[in-house]
Motif scaffolding. Sequence first.
Motif, PDB file in Angstrom:
ATOM      1  N   LYS A 148     107.378  20.641  18.994  1.00  0.00           N
ATOM      2  CA  LYS A 148     106.222  21.519  19.229  1.00  0.00           C
ATOM      3  C   LYS A 148     106.416  22.383  20.479  1.00  0.00           C
ATOM      4  O   LYS A 148     105.522  23.118  20.869  1.00  0.00           O
ATOM      5  N   GLY A 149     107.595  22.278  21.127  1.00  0.00           N
ATOM      6  CA  GLY A 149     107.907  23.125  22.275  1.00  0.00           C
ATOM      7  C   GLY A 149     107.415  22.607  23.611  1.00  0.00           C
ATOM      8  O   GLY A 149     107.423  23.330  24.604  1.00  0.00           O
TER       9      GLY A 149
ATOM     10  N   LYS B 250     100.190  11.704  26.093  1.00  0.00           N
ATOM     11  CA  LYS B 250     100.085  12.429  24.827  1.00  0.00           C
ATOM     12  C   LYS B 250     101.252  13.383  24.586  1.00  0.00           C
ATOM     13  O   LYS B 250     101.769  13.481  23.482  1.00  0.00           O
ATOM     14  N   ASP B 251     101.693  14.106  25.615  1.00  0.00           N
ATOM     15  CA  ASP B 251     102.700  15.154  25.453  1.00  0.00           C
ATOM     16  C   ASP B 251     104.100  14.734  25.889  1.00  0.00           C
ATOM     17  O   ASP B 251     104.973  15.588  26.103  1.00  0.00           O
ATOM     18  N   LEU B 252     104.358  13.457  26.011  1.00  0.00           N
ATOM     19  CA  LEU B 252     105.642  12.946  26.478  1.00  0.00           C
ATOM     20  C   LEU B 252     106.778  13.449  25.590  1.00  0.00           C
ATOM     21  O   LEU B 252     106.700  13.386  24.363  1.00  0.00           O
ATOM     22  N   THR B 253     107.837  13.968  26.244  1.00  0.00           N
ATOM     23  CA  THR B 253     109.017  14.413  25.494  1.00  0.00           C
ATOM     24  C   THR B 253     110.265  13.629  25.870  1.00  0.00           C
ATOM     25  O   THR B 253     111.290  13.750  25.209  1.00  0.00           O
ATOM     26  N   GLY B 254     110.213  12.860  26.928  1.00  0.00           N
ATOM     27  CA  GLY B 254     111.349  12.046  27.327  1.00  0.00           C
ATOM     28  C   GLY B 254     111.027  11.246  28.570  1.00  0.00           C
ATOM     29  O   GLY B 254     110.145  11.624  29.338  1.00  0.00           O
TER      30      GLY B 254
ATOM     31  N   TYR C 294     108.964   4.146  17.662  1.00  0.00           N
ATOM     32  CA  TYR C 294     107.736   4.925  17.798  1.00  0.00           C
ATOM     33  C   TYR C 294     107.850   5.927  18.947  1.00  0.00           C
ATOM     34  O   TYR C 294     107.512   7.099  18.808  1.00  0.00           O
ATOM     35  N   LEU C 295     108.347   5.467  20.102  1.00  0.00           N
ATOM     36  CA  LEU C 295     108.474   6.350  21.266  1.00  0.00           C
ATOM     37  C   LEU C 295     109.445   7.491  20.985  1.00  0.00           C
ATOM     38  O   LEU C 295     109.173   8.644  21.326  1.00  0.00           O
ATOM     39  N   ARG C 296     110.569   7.182  20.367  1.00  0.00           N
ATOM     40  CA  ARG C 296     111.543   8.234  20.048  1.00  0.00           C
ATOM     41  C   ARG C 296     110.938   9.273  19.098  1.00  0.00           C
ATOM     42  O   ARG C 296     111.142  10.472  19.272  1.00  0.00           O
ATOM     43  N   ARG C 297     110.200   8.825  18.101  1.00  0.00           N
ATOM     44  CA  ARG C 297     109.569   9.765  17.149  1.00  0.00           C
ATOM     45  C   ARG C 297     108.495  10.609  17.836  1.00  0.00           C
ATOM     46  O   ARG C 297     108.403  11.812  17.606  1.00  0.00           O
ATOM     47  N   LYS C 298     107.694   9.984  18.657  1.00  0.00           N
ATOM     48  CA  LYS C 298     106.648  10.700  19.392  1.00  0.00           C
ATOM     49  C   LYS C 298     107.259  11.778  20.285  1.00  0.00           C
ATOM     50  O   LYS C 298     106.802  12.921  20.307  1.00  0.00           O
ATOM     51  N   MET C 299     108.309  11.422  21.010  1.00  0.00           N
ATOM     52  CA  MET C 299     108.936  12.383  21.917  1.00  0.00           C
ATOM     53  C   MET C 299     109.611  13.514  21.141  1.00  0.00           C
ATOM     54  O   MET C 299     109.514  14.686  21.531  1.00  0.00           O
ATOM     55  N   ALA C 300     110.266  13.191  20.028  1.00  0.00           N
ATOM     56  CA  ALA C 300     110.916  14.223  19.208  1.00  0.00           C
ATOM     57  C   ALA C 300     109.868  15.187  18.643  1.00  0.00           C
ATOM     58  O   ALA C 300     110.076  16.406  18.620  1.00  0.00           O
TER      59      ALA C 300
END
Length: 163
Positions: free
Chosen positions: A20-21, A121-125, A9-15
Motif C-alpha cells: 500500500k506504499g 497498524k501501519d508496520l512495514t518492518g 501473520y506479521l510478515r503478511r501484515k508488513m508485506a
Amino acid sequence: MIEESTVLYLRRKMAWNRKKGKEDNLLFLDFDGVINTFDDALKTDYQMPSRRCMKSLNQLCHDRHLKIVISSSWRYEGLKSCENYLREGGLDSDIEVVGTTPKNGARGRPSEILQYVTKEKDLTGFLIVDDLPMEFLSPFAYRTDFERGLDQEALKVLEKIRW
C-alpha cells in the motif's frame, strides 16, 4: 505452532502495508549489551553509551529507515530520559525515538515486543537488537555479544534480515 503463525501473520501484515506504499520500520532497542558494552562500562560506568556502538546504531537506522522503540529495562526511567541518553550519546537528530514497549515484564521482552508490533497498524518492518534471546521473534532479531555490543559484524548480519 502459535509462534510460527505469529511470525507468518506479521510478515503478511508488513508485506500488505508495503504494498500500500507505507513505510513504518521499527527498531526495538535494548541498551545494556547493545550500546552499553561490558568493556565500555569498565571505562565509563554506563555514563554514556559506546561511541562505536552509537555510530553503528546511526548507520543501521539510516540504512534501514528505522524509528526506535525502547525495549530496554531502561524504559522504566521514562521515554524522555531514554531519548536524552541516546541523544547525548550521539544519536543523530533525524532519527526518531517513537516509544517504549509495554511494561509487563513478567511475560518477557519478546511478548512485550509482540504486543507493540501487533498494535502498530501501519508496520512495514521491524528489527530487534538485544543481548537476550528473542525466542519466536528470532527471525527479526540479532543477539549481540554483551562485550562488543552493536558493532560492524552485527550490522552485516542485520542487513540480511528481511521482513
